[in-house]
Design a protein around this motif. Sequence first.
Motif, PDB file in Angstrom:
ATOM      1  N   SER A 149       0.811  -1.216   0.000  1.00  0.00           N
ATOM      2  CA  SER A 149       0.000   0.000   0.000  1.00  0.00           C
ATOM      3  C   SER A 149       0.841   1.262   0.000  1.00  0.00           C
ATOM      4  O   SER A 149       0.566   2.204  -0.744  1.00  0.00           O
ATOM      5  CB  SER A 149      -0.934   0.007   1.220  1.00  0.00           C
ATOM      6  N   TYR A 150       1.898   1.297   0.836  1.00  0.00           N
ATOM      7  CA  TYR A 150       2.632   2.561   0.980  1.00  0.00           C
ATOM      8  C   TYR A 150       4.121   2.352   1.269  1.00  0.00           C
ATOM      9  O   TYR A 150       4.724   3.108   2.029  1.00  0.00           O
ATOM     10  CB  TYR A 150       1.987   3.438   2.059  1.00  0.00           C
ATOM     11  N   ASN A 195     -12.078   3.827  -2.116  1.00  0.00           N
ATOM     12  CA  ASN A 195     -10.965   3.332  -1.300  1.00  0.00           C
ATOM     13  C   ASN A 195     -11.266   3.478   0.185  1.00  0.00           C
ATOM     14  O   ASN A 195     -10.776   2.687   1.004  1.00  0.00           O
ATOM     15  CB  ASN A 195      -9.681   4.084  -1.635  1.00  0.00           C
ATOM     16  N   TRP A 327      -2.175   7.163  -1.400  1.00  0.00           N
ATOM     17  CA  TRP A 327      -1.171   6.103  -1.429  1.00  0.00           C
ATOM     18  C   TRP A 327      -0.866   5.658  -2.857  1.00  0.00           C
ATOM     19  O   TRP A 327       0.247   5.229  -3.155  1.00  0.00           O
ATOM     20  CB  TRP A 327      -1.648   4.900  -0.611  1.00  0.00           C
ATOM     21  N   SER A 328      -1.856   5.754  -3.731  1.00  0.00           N
ATOM     22  CA  SER A 328      -1.645   5.314  -5.118  1.00  0.00           C
ATOM     23  C   SER A 328      -0.529   6.109  -5.785  1.00  0.00           C
ATOM     24  O   SER A 328       0.174   5.594  -6.657  1.00  0.00           O
ATOM     25  CB  SER A 328      -2.937   5.470  -5.919  1.00  0.00           C
ATOM     26  N   SER A 365      -7.553   6.858   1.520  1.00  0.00           N
ATOM     27  CA  SER A 365      -6.991   5.553   1.162  1.00  0.00           C
ATOM     28  C   SER A 365      -7.493   4.470   2.110  1.00  0.00           C
ATOM     29  O   SER A 365      -7.575   3.301   1.731  1.00  0.00           O
ATOM     30  CB  SER A 365      -5.459   5.613   1.192  1.00  0.00           C
ATOM     31  N   GLU A 366      -7.766   4.843   3.348  1.00  0.00           N
ATOM     32  CA  GLU A 366      -8.500   4.017   4.300  1.00  0.00           C
ATOM     33  C   GLU A 366      -9.437   4.932   5.061  1.00  0.00           C
ATOM     34  O   GLU A 366      -9.102   6.095   5.330  1.00  0.00           O
ATOM     35  CB  GLU A 366      -7.563   3.297   5.286  1.00  0.00           C
ATOM     36  N   HIS A 433      -1.943  -8.618  -5.744  1.00  0.00           N
ATOM     37  CA  HIS A 433      -1.239  -7.374  -5.449  1.00  0.00           C
ATOM     38  C   HIS A 433       0.190  -7.301  -5.958  1.00  0.00           C
ATOM     39  O   HIS A 433       0.799  -6.239  -5.891  1.00  0.00           O
ATOM     40  CB  HIS A 433      -1.267  -7.067  -3.942  1.00  0.00           C
ATOM     41  N   GLN A 636      -7.553   0.532  -7.027  1.00  0.00           N
ATOM     42  CA  GLN A 636      -8.323  -0.403  -6.212  1.00  0.00           C
ATOM     43  C   GLN A 636      -9.768  -0.474  -6.706  1.00  0.00           C
ATOM     44  O   GLN A 636     -10.336   0.521  -7.170  1.00  0.00           O
ATOM     45  CB  GLN A 636      -8.295   0.013  -4.751  1.00  0.00           C
ATOM     46  N   HIS A 642      -9.464  -5.466  -2.499  1.00  0.00           N
ATOM     47  CA  HIS A 642      -8.418  -6.152  -3.253  1.00  0.00           C
ATOM     48  C   HIS A 642      -9.078  -7.229  -4.120  1.00  0.00           C
ATOM     49  O   HIS A 642      -9.902  -6.912  -4.960  1.00  0.00           O
ATOM     50  CB  HIS A 642      -7.360  -6.722  -2.311  1.00  0.00           C
TER      51      HIS A 642
END
Length: 776
Positions: A149-150, A195, A327-328, A365-366, A433, A636, A642
Amino acid sequence: MEDDSQLRVTPFATHWGTYHAEVRGGKVVGVRDYADDPDPAVIGPGIVDMVEHPTRVGRPMIRKGFLEKGKDSDRSGRGREPFVAVPWDEALEIASGELDRVRKAHGNQAIFGGSYGWGSAGRFHHAQSQVHRFLNCIGGYTPSIDTYSYAAVSAISPHVVGHFARLVLNQATAWPHIVENCELMVMFGGMAIKNAQVTSGGVGRHTTREALLAAKRNGTQFVSVSPLRSDAIDLLDADWVAARPNSDTALMLALAHTIHSEGLHDQAFLDRYCTGFDRFLPYLTGQSDGQPKDADWAAGICALEAEMIRSLARRMAGKRTMITVSWSMQRADHGEQPGWMAIVLAAMLGQIGLPGGGFGIGYGSENGIGNPVLPFKFPAVPQGQNPIAEGIPVARISDALLHPGEPYDFNGRRTTYPDLRLVYWVGGNPFHHHQDINKLVSAFQRPETIIVNEIWWTPMARHADIVLPVTTVLEREDIAMTHWEPLIVAMRQAVEPVGDARHDYDIFSGLAHKLGVGETFTEGRSPEDWLRHLWDQARQRAAEANFELPSLEELRAREMITLPDPDRHPVLLESFRNDPEGNPLETPSGKIEIFSERIAGFDYDDCPGHPAWMEPYEWLGGPDAEHYPLHLVSNQPRTRLHSQFDPGSVSRASKIQGREPMTMNPIDAAARGLSEGDVVRVFNDRGACLAGIILSDTVMPGVVQLSTGAWYDPLEPGVVGSLCKHGNPNVLTRDKGTSRLGQGPSAHSTLVEVEKFEGPLPPITAFAPPPIKERD
């Protein structure tokens, strides 16, 4: 005796929401959203038909060739050979025997413990904790470092501002401060609500949409820098800056150049709170290389108007501005740079540590980022100490398997890949992933043994030698509790385990007993004993922070409880701003490092001592665009987390003729003679997949968007380079680290071409179990 026709309603939590399962006759027949959730995830109902889906692993399975020849089997059979059902005791005997053989013959560093942690929102049945605890009990394992993710920004952050998760994520400026104080939010990578459906550990209330809309009502203006207009919800009326993908660092540099050249920067802030601006400035102005990083320079790189860049810089300097980075953004070549440059840009504005200003990395992102963080830490299953000190960057698993003993650089260290002989994978699907699946298929033909604990026949399970069936979240008791979420859920068992499925804990207990460490692993506790032990610890920690938690019996009776809002909502780096000497940062200088002597000392040509624009290996401004003129955004998905529940009804409803949907600008489609609903072949030198076309001007010309997570479905199973019939974009992405510093995934630096698929469509077989053989 229970009436089979009676409807029972049972609480449970997932990484994308809290629900009540509707159970009738021992079957899950529906789910109800958490009543207080203002924006429930669309993913939720997908679990209903997954509990007893045909692709469920019903019994312990051994790949036929491995059952016959063990470690000397033909490993190219992974992914194509049938499996043989065996009794549990035999499966555990074979698996424990392989673990014992490898650790004695090659050392525990030859065992790789793979797990990505998204297997369950419950605190006890957390796949990653369970497998790591077990492997530590038998002498350790080679672990992975960081997350897909990061990884890039996580590596750069400690050198520049401090620990990423502990500081930048957990102390992110809370939404109430943004709503009340932010005048302008500039969102690099946008802030896609899809996301924010998820939070690791569980979600009660989805807060991102309501927070953004509250800020909008309070006067906040929004700018979304993204190739996708849909990365900002329409209700925000955000200005869409459709910069060429991977050019964001150049845009940030140009914004910084305008701010500095027009005297709009906060020199007093830079002098007191930062170090190295004087070392960065010659690069910004062009004194060091003859090229000022001004708006005219960036306009050509970003495919934007120079005056628009200058105007945005002035707006940012004239308002309380929050700079956010998704994060993308950092999952691209040189992905460390946009995060670093965003911090520098925020420092030049001088608003870091002020409510509603500064920077944030990961909003949207979350769901949890920006929520108030509880002032105590919930307990987790103790993993113990791993005697194996050396791990590998999480995105370098293919390289490690293919190139044992070869050297590589990572975050200032020069080390070598271990010789991995056994892979134990739990709670994850790397065929979702990881980049360059064709390379991954080759890599997974190298280890002697692959063991997988899995619920369904995912692509990872199909490429294993030993597959041990696991329960779903609805087949066990647990507790969902996470520091980003005030809701605590007593997760009750809704149905009996399907087939011969067992909990991960029971599987590892069985293996541990066979390897002589049963008591060490279990500490004499049953799953219920562990739940009570963890809850007692949670109650004690909460009490120390003046929060009162009920007994486990009361929690279960109430089903879920909501903790009160913490007294204080964080503002990122507020204490540092108020007293930089008394609250120094965890950087070498104790300040924000615009120039890092430490990073400069690594002497990496792909990550210098200050943020910089470096041309990606693959992008629309490069030579490869002549052959592959479309930039692939593999973001995502909206209909699953995912690859989870891809066979379920919600995900499958989004498909086009059974293929993953790909969004394309009508201009690009017309140039290729394509229409809405066509199935196309998406390809480059690394591979090809099929996808169904959606036409929309929400995607800028020159860009196609194909989400990750479609289960890998090769036309020829086990064959490297085979066409993915289903639409997994990672047959197209390149498996290259972001830089020698972070070694993160760089999936978003990918070019492709698209053509209409001619001929009969091959059937989708991803959701059918592999051939199962009975013992002779």
